[in-house]
Design a protein around this motif. Structure first.
Motif, PDB file in Angstrom:
ATOM      1  N   VAL A 106      56.352  38.666  53.701  1.00  0.00           N
ATOM      2  CA  VAL A 106      55.190  39.175  54.431  1.00  0.00           C
ATOM      3  C   VAL A 106      53.894  38.580  53.894  1.00  0.00           C
ATOM      4  O   VAL A 106      53.760  38.322  52.700  1.00  0.00           O
ATOM      5  N   SER A 108      49.754  39.079  53.553  1.00  0.00           N
ATOM      6  CA  SER A 108      48.692  40.069  53.667  1.00  0.00           C
ATOM      7  C   SER A 108      47.419  39.560  53.018  1.00  0.00           C
ATOM      8  O   SER A 108      47.176  39.778  51.834  1.00  0.00           O
ATOM      9  N   ARG A 110      44.539  40.556  53.260  1.00  0.00           N
ATOM     10  CA  ARG A 110      43.660  41.614  52.751  1.00  0.00           C
ATOM     11  C   ARG A 110      44.078  42.047  51.356  1.00  0.00           C
ATOM     12  O   ARG A 110      43.239  42.291  50.490  1.00  0.00           O
ATOM     13  N   ILE A 111      45.404  42.145  51.129  1.00  0.00           N
ATOM     14  CA  ILE A 111      45.868  42.487  49.781  1.00  0.00           C
ATOM     15  C   ILE A 111      45.510  41.362  48.813  1.00  0.00           C
ATOM     16  O   ILE A 111      45.020  41.605  47.703  1.00  0.00           O
ATOM     17  N   LEU A 114      41.972  41.756  47.848  1.00  0.00           N
ATOM     18  CA  LEU A 114      41.745  42.882  46.936  1.00  0.00           C
ATOM     19  C   LEU A 114      42.234  42.566  45.529  1.00  0.00           C
ATOM     20  O   LEU A 114      41.657  43.014  44.537  1.00  0.00           O
ATOM     21  N   GLN A 115      43.297  41.781  45.453  1.00  0.00           N
ATOM     22  CA  GLN A 115      43.810  41.394  44.129  1.00  0.00           C
ATOM     23  C   GLN A 115      42.790  40.540  43.389  1.00  0.00           C
ATOM     24  O   GLN A 115      42.560  40.721  42.193  1.00  0.00           O
ATOM     25  N   LEU A 118      40.084  42.801  42.183  1.00  0.00           N
ATOM     26  CA  LEU A 118      40.570  43.606  41.073  1.00  0.00           C
ATOM     27  C   LEU A 118      40.536  42.807  39.771  1.00  0.00           C
ATOM     28  O   LEU A 118      40.074  43.292  38.730  1.00  0.00           O
ATOM     29  N   ALA A 119      41.020  41.582  39.829  1.00  0.00           N
ATOM     30  CA  ALA A 119      41.042  40.736  38.637  1.00  0.00           C
ATOM     31  C   ALA A 119      39.622  40.473  38.153  1.00  0.00           C
ATOM     32  O   ALA A 119      39.320  40.599  36.960  1.00  0.00           O
ATOM     33  N   HIS A 129      50.488  35.698  40.936  1.00  0.00           N
ATOM     34  CA  HIS A 129      50.756  37.120  41.032  1.00  0.00           C
ATOM     35  C   HIS A 129      51.983  37.330  41.900  1.00  0.00           C
ATOM     36  O   HIS A 129      52.469  36.405  42.533  1.00  0.00           O
ATOM     37  N   MET A 131      54.102  40.542  44.272  1.00  0.00           N
ATOM     38  CA  MET A 131      54.135  41.910  44.773  1.00  0.00           C
ATOM     39  C   MET A 131      55.429  42.092  45.541  1.00  0.00           C
ATOM     40  O   MET A 131      55.751  41.289  46.410  1.00  0.00           O
TER      41      MET A 131
END
Lengths: 145, 145
Positions: A106, A108, A110-111, A114-115, A118-119, A129, A131
């Motif tokens: 998949v 994403s 947007r994820i 955000l990652q 976050l970092a 990374h 997931m």
DNA sequence: AGATCAGTTGACCATAATTCTCAATCTCAG
DNA sequence: CTGAGATTGAGAATTATGGTCAACTGATCT
């Protein structure tokens, strides 16, 4: 756009490494796969054509292929390394079915974004990374009922 | 709110399992840790107080402790299982420094929510998930310069 | 408290994935 | 074509983890 084989050849040359028949053949077989083969799965495929190639060579070559940026190691929590295509493939995440082992890839954005955020918030420099979501896929859920 | 030990005791009783000294002691030691110990790290800690306890018992007990919902297995890609607290701890993700091994725990409700959405879109029933970002932490980045 | 019995432990062995060793072999620049 | 240096194959070594089983222990019943 250069082909995966060209990239591999250049990577080897730049490093003063040899372009052996084994490496060529292992790359070939890997490029033809579409799922997430383990070393042993690749070894079985390779054996059919080249019974002389040893298991250790498959391990060694897959490491080189990863270093060259053509493959990526993945891990679905079952204690075995798997490999997936990395060259000309977007980064993606995995939905791993715990019943049948099916893996759905998949995307994403947007994820991903955000990652990054976050970092950055933690002054952390991301290199790679992963997931994974483990659960039950549509087909296995249907069978349960 | 019940203590972790109480939860453990009830879990054992409900299953007809015994509340052995070894399990009690291993849970104690684990509860005192704050990082992400490996089985071997826990074994070394336990040995100091209880040299009789065997490695296999640590493996077995940590599995029970996980099943009881008090610990969770984590994997930082170095081929060794690690454990972290699960009881009364929110789910979180990890920033793993590839230089020093430091692990930063991070919360991201927005990512959690997007993961739910992603799973739903594929008719996938999530059970658990994990997300790790590998890279260089602030301290190691500073040292590089 | 003592007997009982199923669950647990410790010591050691088994397994599986991965890596190492090293002599033989191959690749490629000159 | 040759030589130096990289690579390979076969098997041993390593590491994490799980299995086996006789001895032992915890909880229950009397």
């Amino acid at each position: 756009m250069k082909s995966a084989k060209t990239v591999f050849g250049q990577y080897l040359k730049n490093r003063g490494m040899l372009h052996s028949k084994q490496r060529e053949e292992i790359l070939d077989i890997f490029l033809k796969t579409e799922k997430h083969p383990t070393i042993d799965a690749l070894y079985q495929l390779i054996r059919k054509k080249h019974p002389k190639i040893g298991l250790a060579t498959v391990y060694r070559s897959m490491r080189v292929i990863c270093d060259a940026g053509l493959a990526r190691e993945v891990d679905f929590g079952d204690g075995v390394k798997r490999y997936e295509h990395e060259y000309q493939h977007q980064h993606h995440d995995h939905l791993v079915c715990l019943k049948c082992g099916r893996v759905i890839e998949v995307l994403s954005p947007r994820i991903e974004h955000l990652q990054e955020t976050l970092a950055k918030k933690h002054n952390f420099t991301p290199i790679r990374h992963r997931m994974e979501i483990f659960g039950t896929c549509r087909e296995c859920k249907r069978k349960e009922k």
